[in-house]
Enzyme design. Structure first.
Site, PDB file in Angstrom:
ATOM      1  N   SER A 191      -0.196  16.725   1.652  1.00 11.00           N
ATOM      2  CA  SER A 191      -0.592  16.538   3.056  1.00 11.00           C
ATOM      3  C   SER A 191      -0.979  17.909   3.610  1.00 11.00           C
ATOM      4  CB  SER A 191       0.616  15.999   3.835  1.00 11.00           C
ATOM      5  OG  SER A 191       0.397  16.057   5.233  1.00 11.00           O
ATOM      6  N   TYR A 215       9.752  15.881   5.917  1.00 12.93           N
ATOM      7  CA  TYR A 215       8.439  15.521   5.358  1.00 12.93           C
ATOM      8  C   TYR A 215       7.656  16.777   4.988  1.00 12.93           C
ATOM      9  CZ  TYR A 215       3.822  13.223   5.096  1.00 12.93           C
ATOM     10  OH  TYR A 215       2.589  12.759   4.680  1.00 12.93           O
TER      11      TYR A 215
HETATM   12  N1  LIG Z   1      -1.568   8.639   6.699  1.00 10.51           N
HETATM   13  C1  LIG Z   1      -1.702   9.944   6.844  1.00 10.51           C
HETATM   14  O1  LIG Z   1      -2.121  10.429   7.909  1.00 10.51           O
HETATM   15  C2  LIG Z   1      -1.348  10.866   5.719  1.00 10.51           C
HETATM   16  C3  LIG Z   1      -1.690  12.224   5.825  1.00 10.51           C
HETATM   17  C4  LIG Z   1      -1.350  13.088   4.783  1.00 10.51           C
HETATM   18  C5  LIG Z   1      -0.708  12.602   3.657  1.00 10.51           C
HETATM   19  N2  LIG Z   1      -0.389  11.275   3.583  1.00 10.51           N
HETATM   20  C6  LIG Z   1       0.277  10.807   2.364  1.00 10.51           C
HETATM   21  O2  LIG Z   1      -0.538   9.825   1.759  1.00 10.51           O
HETATM   22  C7  LIG Z   1       0.259   9.013   0.899  1.00 10.51           C
HETATM   23  C8  LIG Z   1      -0.091   7.562   1.113  1.00 10.51           C
HETATM   24  O3  LIG Z   1       0.314   7.184   2.432  1.00 10.51           O
HETATM   25  P1  LIG Z   1      -0.612   6.296   3.378  1.00 10.51           P
HETATM   26  O4  LIG Z   1      -1.234   7.194   4.336  1.00 10.51           O
HETATM   27  O5  LIG Z   1      -1.477   5.394   2.579  1.00 10.51           O
HETATM   28  O6  LIG Z   1       0.518   5.479   4.179  1.00 10.51           O
HETATM   29  P2  LIG Z   1       1.122   4.026   3.898  1.00 10.51           P
HETATM   30  O7  LIG Z   1       2.413   3.992   4.597  1.00 10.51           O
HETATM   31  O8  LIG Z   1       0.085   3.022   4.234  1.00 10.51           O
HETATM   32  O9  LIG Z   1       1.327   3.990   2.323  1.00 10.51           O
HETATM   33  C9  LIG Z   1       2.480   4.496   1.669  1.00 10.51           C
HETATM   34  C10 LIG Z   1       2.890   3.478   0.625  1.00 10.51           C
HETATM   35  O10 LIG Z   1       3.975   4.034  -0.146  1.00 10.51           O
HETATM   36  C11 LIG Z   1       4.888   2.968  -0.377  1.00 10.51           C
HETATM   37  N3  LIG Z   1       6.220   3.517  -0.627  1.00 10.51           N
HETATM   38  C12 LIG Z   1       7.040   4.144   0.254  1.00 10.51           C
HETATM   39  N4  LIG Z   1       8.203   4.446  -0.351  1.00 10.51           N
HETATM   40  C13 LIG Z   1       8.106   4.017  -1.636  1.00 10.51           C
HETATM   41  C14 LIG Z   1       8.983   4.035  -2.766  1.00 10.51           C
HETATM   42  N5  LIG Z   1      10.219   4.568  -2.673  1.00 10.51           N
HETATM   43  N6  LIG Z   1       8.562   3.506  -3.936  1.00 10.51           N
HETATM   44  C15 LIG Z   1       7.345   2.951  -4.029  1.00 10.51           C
HETATM   45  N7  LIG Z   1       6.466   2.890  -2.993  1.00 10.51           N
HETATM   46  C16 LIG Z   1       6.854   3.417  -1.818  1.00 10.51           C
HETATM   47  C17 LIG Z   1       4.864   2.147   0.902  1.00 10.51           C
HETATM   48  O11 LIG Z   1       5.381   0.843   0.708  1.00 10.51           O
HETATM   49  C18 LIG Z   1       3.388   2.183   1.255  1.00 10.51           C
HETATM   50  O12 LIG Z   1       2.696   1.069   0.715  1.00 10.51           O
HETATM   51  C19 LIG Z   1       1.710   9.364   1.238  1.00 10.51           C
HETATM   52  O13 LIG Z   1       2.227  10.219   0.229  1.00 10.51           O
HETATM   53  C20 LIG Z   1       1.596  10.101   2.551  1.00 10.51           C
HETATM   54  O14 LIG Z   1       2.665  10.977   2.764  1.00 10.51           O
HETATM   55  C21 LIG Z   1      -0.715  10.404   4.578  1.00 10.51           C
END
Ligand SMILES: NC(=O)c1ccc[n+]([C@@H]2O[C@H](COP(=O)([O-])OP(=O)(O)OC[C@H]3O[C@@H](n4cnc5c(N)ncnc54)[C@H](O)[C@@H]3O)[C@@H](O)[C@H]2O)c1
Length: 254
Positions: A140, A153
């Site tokens: 991130s 985080y």
């Molecule tokens: N959304 C943002 O703005 C953003 C920005 C930077 C980084 N990220 C990162 O992107 C990645 C994907 O997140 P996203 O944005 O698609 O959000 P999201 O919440 O839609 O997706 C995250 C997914 O991870 C799954 N998950 C959570 N804990 C888990 C576990 N213990 N085992 C298996 N699956 C698990 C959730 O069920 C969910 O489907 C994450 O690592 C997040 O930290 C997101």
């Protein structure tokens, strides 16, 4: 020919915003994909769009037993592994470091750091058997700079940069590339949760604040991040390893 023709990929967090966009793109580019997530109903829903080019398994990425199981499932279903997109993550609670709880700290680190390490630990030997491949880890912008209110985080997303760089050194001889991607705020569930937690009375004010901080004046899309993951998963990035790749509309250029 697709950029991932004949390749087998595992995508964790496949039921989420970025993960499901990556499933779509990877399948479009010829991959067969094992979808992994802890949330069964949305995972089943995503998988149902793709027929027999995908399989799915519910797993908690922070569990060693679950990780071994999902890696074995990819090998059983598709004959091997070329790509691991270690993308599952959790944002945890929004509060100051002084107010953070032991439970929340441990859970965020377990999912976001231990989960990535376990993925590398169990998938890399299988990728090595294919004479190399790629591991892409979703960090991130919070893995590059600090951010108010999400200390665990931020710590977790910095930690995976260290994991990736070490894995890149240790796995270079096996021709396995390891890189991190660093999205800025993305238009999906995770940002809705952070906005809501930060200002329950007016979550849109938080979004407005972020928009003002981002030179492009908007959040990114899941698809924009999936395209970066595709570049790193594919042979287009054949000389890239141990590096950080930012997609944030200019946020951390300040
Ligand atoms: N959304 C943002 O703005 C953003 C920005 C930077 C980084 N990220 C990162 O992107 C990645 C994907 O997140 P996203 O944005 O698609 O959000 P999201 O919440 O839609 O997706 C995250 C997914 O991870 C799954 N998950 C959570 N804990 C888990 C576990 N213990 N085992 C298996 N699956 C698990 C959730 O069920 C969910 O489907 C994450 O690592 C997040 O930290 C997101």
């Amino acid at each position: 020919m697709g950029k991932l023709q004949e390749k087998v990929a595992i995508i964790t967090g496949a039921a989420g915003g970025i993960g499901s966009a990556a499933v779509q793109l990877f399948v479009d580019e010829g991959a067969r994909v094992l979808l992994v997530d802890s949330a069964e109903a949305p995972l089943r829903d995503v998988a149902s769009r793709f027929g027999d080019r995908v399989a799915w398994v519910t797993a908690d990425v922070s569990s060693a037993r679950d990780t071994e199981r999902y890696v074995n499932e990819a090998v059983t279903r598709f004959g091997g592994i070329d790509v691991l997109f270690a993308n599952a993550g959790t944002e945890g609670a929004v509060c100051s470091l002084l107010d953070a709880t032991l439970e929340d700290f441990d859970r965020v680190l377990a999912v976001n750091v231990r989960g990535v390490w376990l993925g590398i630990k169990y998938a890399a030997p299988r990728i090595a058997l294919r004479k190399g491949g790629s591991i892409v880890i979703t960090s991130s912008v919070a893995g590059l700079v600090g951010a108010l209110g999400i200390g665990p985080y931020v710590a977790s997303k910095h930690a995976v940069v260290g994991l990736a760089k070490t894995a890149a050194l240790e796995l270079a001889a096996a021709n396995i590339r390891v890189n991190t991607i660093h999205p800025g705020p993305i238009e999906n569930r995770m940002m809705r949760s952070l906005e809501q937690q930060a200002n329950p009375g007016d979550p849109s004010a938080i979004k407005g604040m972020y928009h003002a901080m981002i030179p492009f004046g908007r959040y990114g899309t899941n698809e924009e991040i999936a395209k970066l993951a595709l570049f790193l998963a594919s042979d287009d990035s054949s000389f890239c390893t141990g590096s950080v790749f930012v997609a944030d509309g200019g946020l951390v250029a300040h």
